[in-house]
Design an enzyme around this catalytic site. Sequence first.
Site, PDB file in Angstrom:
ATOM      1  CG  ASN A 190      40.319  49.230  33.590  1.00  0.00           C
ATOM      2  OD1 ASN A 190      40.103  49.618  34.725  1.00  0.00           O
ATOM      3  ND2 ASN A 190      41.192  48.271  33.316  1.00  0.00           N
ATOM      4  CE  LYS A 228      35.076  36.423  32.298  1.00  0.00           C
ATOM      5  NZ  LYS A 228      34.832  37.878  32.498  1.00  0.00           N
TER       6      LYS A 228
HETATM    7  O1  PMT Z   1      38.059  49.259  41.369  1.00  0.00           O
HETATM    8  P1  PMT Z   1      36.624  49.688  41.502  1.00  0.00           P
HETATM    9  O2  PMT Z   1      36.384  51.019  40.883  1.00  0.00           O
HETATM   10  O3  PMT Z   1      36.130  49.571  42.903  1.00  0.00           O
HETATM   11  O4  PMT Z   1      35.753  48.681  40.602  1.00  0.00           O
HETATM   12  C1  PMT Z   1      35.653  47.353  41.068  1.00  0.00           C
HETATM   13  C2  PMT Z   1      35.713  46.379  39.864  1.00  0.00           C
HETATM   14  C3  PMT Z   1      34.498  46.586  39.000  1.00  0.00           C
HETATM   15  C4  PMT Z   1      36.983  46.612  39.061  1.00  0.00           C
HETATM   16  C5  PMT Z   1      35.744  44.947  40.466  1.00  0.00           C
HETATM   17  O5  PMT Z   1      34.562  44.742  41.223  1.00  0.00           O
HETATM   18  C6  PMT Z   1      35.844  43.922  39.369  1.00  0.00           C
HETATM   19  O6  PMT Z   1      34.865  43.509  38.757  1.00  0.00           O
HETATM   20  N1  PMT Z   1      37.116  43.488  39.110  1.00  0.00           N
HETATM   21  C7  PMT Z   1      37.395  42.557  38.014  1.00  0.00           C
HETATM   22  C8  PMT Z   1      37.467  43.294  36.732  1.00  0.00           C
HETATM   23  C9  PMT Z   1      37.874  42.376  35.608  1.00  0.00           C
HETATM   24  O7  PMT Z   1      38.921  42.491  35.028  1.00  0.00           O
HETATM   25  O8  PMT Z   1      36.951  41.416  35.423  1.00  0.00           O
HETATM   26  P2  PMT Z   1      37.074  40.394  34.127  1.00  0.00           P
HETATM   27  O9  PMT Z   1      35.786  39.667  34.056  1.00  0.00           O
HETATM   28  O10 PMT Z   1      37.563  41.148  32.913  1.00  0.00           O
HETATM   29  O11 PMT Z   1      38.271  39.402  34.610  1.00  0.00           O
HETATM   30  C10 PMT Z   1      37.946  38.239  35.328  1.00  0.00           C
HETATM   31  C11 PMT Z   1      39.001  37.943  36.359  1.00  0.00           C
HETATM   32  O12 PMT Z   1      40.241  37.677  35.708  1.00  0.00           O
HETATM   33  C12 PMT Z   1      39.264  39.092  37.313  1.00  0.00           C
HETATM   34  O13 PMT Z   1      39.519  38.543  38.584  1.00  0.00           O
HETATM   35  C13 PMT Z   1      40.521  39.747  36.754  1.00  0.00           C
HETATM   36  O14 PMT Z   1      41.323  40.325  37.799  1.00  0.00           O
HETATM   37  C14 PMT Z   1      41.239  38.580  36.134  1.00  0.00           C
HETATM   38  N2  PMT Z   1      42.021  38.891  34.945  1.00  0.00           N
HETATM   39  C15 PMT Z   1      41.471  39.566  33.911  1.00  0.00           C
HETATM   40  C16 PMT Z   1      42.245  39.826  32.786  1.00  0.00           C
HETATM   41  C17 PMT Z   1      43.572  39.340  32.727  1.00  0.00           C
HETATM   42  N3  PMT Z   1      44.352  39.560  31.652  1.00  0.00           N
HETATM   43  N4  PMT Z   1      44.074  38.643  33.769  1.00  0.00           N
HETATM   44  C18 PMT Z   1      43.312  38.402  34.874  1.00  0.00           C
HETATM   45  O15 PMT Z   1      43.767  37.772  35.816  1.00  0.00           O
END
Ligand code: PMT
Length: 410
Positions: free
Chosen positions: A211, A348
């Site tokens: 991504n 979440k």
């Molecule tokens: O890296 P940059 O270019 O600076 O961009 C920053 C960012 C946009 C990546 C960052 O600010 C951000 O939003 N990170 C979280 C991205 C994400 O995966 O969000 P989500 O809503 O899909 O996941 C929610 C949370 O669960 C996150 O803390 C993620 O790390 C975690 N997760 C997600 C999927 C997974 N299979 N396991 C997880 O633990």
Amino acid sequence: MILKDKTIILGVTASIAEYRALELISALKKEGCNIHIALTKEAAQFISPTMFKALTNNDVYCDVLEELDLGSTNITHIALADIADVFVVMPATANIIAKMASGVADDVVSLLSVSTHCPKIIAPAMNSYMYSNSIVQSNIEKLKNAGYLFAGPIEGDLACNAKGIGHIADTQDILDIIKSVFFEKTLTNYKIIVSAGPTQEAIDPVRYITNHSSGKMGFAIAKIAHMMGADVTLVSGPVHIKEAPGVKRVDVKSALDMLTSLKNEIEISNKKTVVIMASAVGDFAPLKYVDKKIKKIDNNNNNINLLLKKNPDLTIEIGNFAKSINKDVKIVGFAAETDDLIENATKKIKSKSLEFIVANDVSRKDIGFNSSENEVSIIYKNGSVEKLHKMEKDDVAYQILKRVEGIKWI
Ligand code: PMT
């Protein structure tokens, strides 16, 4: 902007790297600092004092007997010492390091080294043979023991077409060390584990799913946490950025690799452990990894089916793992949403047992993925929402870590 309105006294000595002082000045100006320059006579032969005066809008201190109009007293090195919030020598030659280590005060820079009573930072630049000279090294050791901070030097190109250690540190690293002086060390009892960047889920030896995460948000959190005194480990997917000096970095590829490293860091931690999940973890991986490059099918059907399986939710997995080894680990999550930001992020918090969640709208180009700035809403377990204005990711990181300080521990 932790450096805003701070007064920086910058001592500049004669070196081929002197031009980098101009770079540091412009970076400090962007941070809102007030900069005063002390230029040795030899340095003034490399770059004119007029250039420094034009950049800083302050008179340049070149001669020990010079009296600059600085208000408090008319003895310049005392007046500058009285207003200095930090004293930086950059570039620092072997000569000035020797003078500073022995308290010699016969030029404007060594005089200020003795008269200033604020944190002091030295950024050496010299030939690698000079740098590895045992006397130079003992001078550096003596200054470190006296509390002077050092920025570099690093490996790189040197004058006289040599390569080796002695190249002046990156301007951003010098700036970060100057900033670190002003951060209160409030996280010294903490182990902060930060996940950053994307994950890569391999399809075959050549292709993978990933991504747009650049890692900048997570790297900023790791850097600022280190500046606030924490013991920091950064578990990062494949990115093209450098971690801040002092931050332990563990590189991973897939979501499962990231999970293994996060668990390991939790297991070995013996401090108050907080995991900050800033990484964009891949939600899916190919159902089956093919160990040879998949050939383009040449029949008239141009579609290829790629079956995907769900990756584990790392946040939930590390929460369960911490419980299984009786460790009280606090977890801060992020939410990358493109719509219904607050509603989707709030869901979440509960499902991932988070202390709070940092929500950002990743449909915008100016924030979120790969941007230097971010605009986040912090949502707490009690449902309250704190909307922060758009700011540099370093400043977002500081705001998140200030809230980590507020997490209640039993
Ligand atoms: O890296 P940059 O270019 O600076 O961009 C920053 C960012 C946009 C990546 C960052 O600010 C951000 O939003 N990170 C979280 C991205 C994400 O995966 O969000 P989500 O809503 O899909 O996941 C929610 C949370 O669960 C996150 O803390 C993620 O790390 C975690 N997760 C997600 C999927 C997974 N299979 N396991 C997880 O633990």
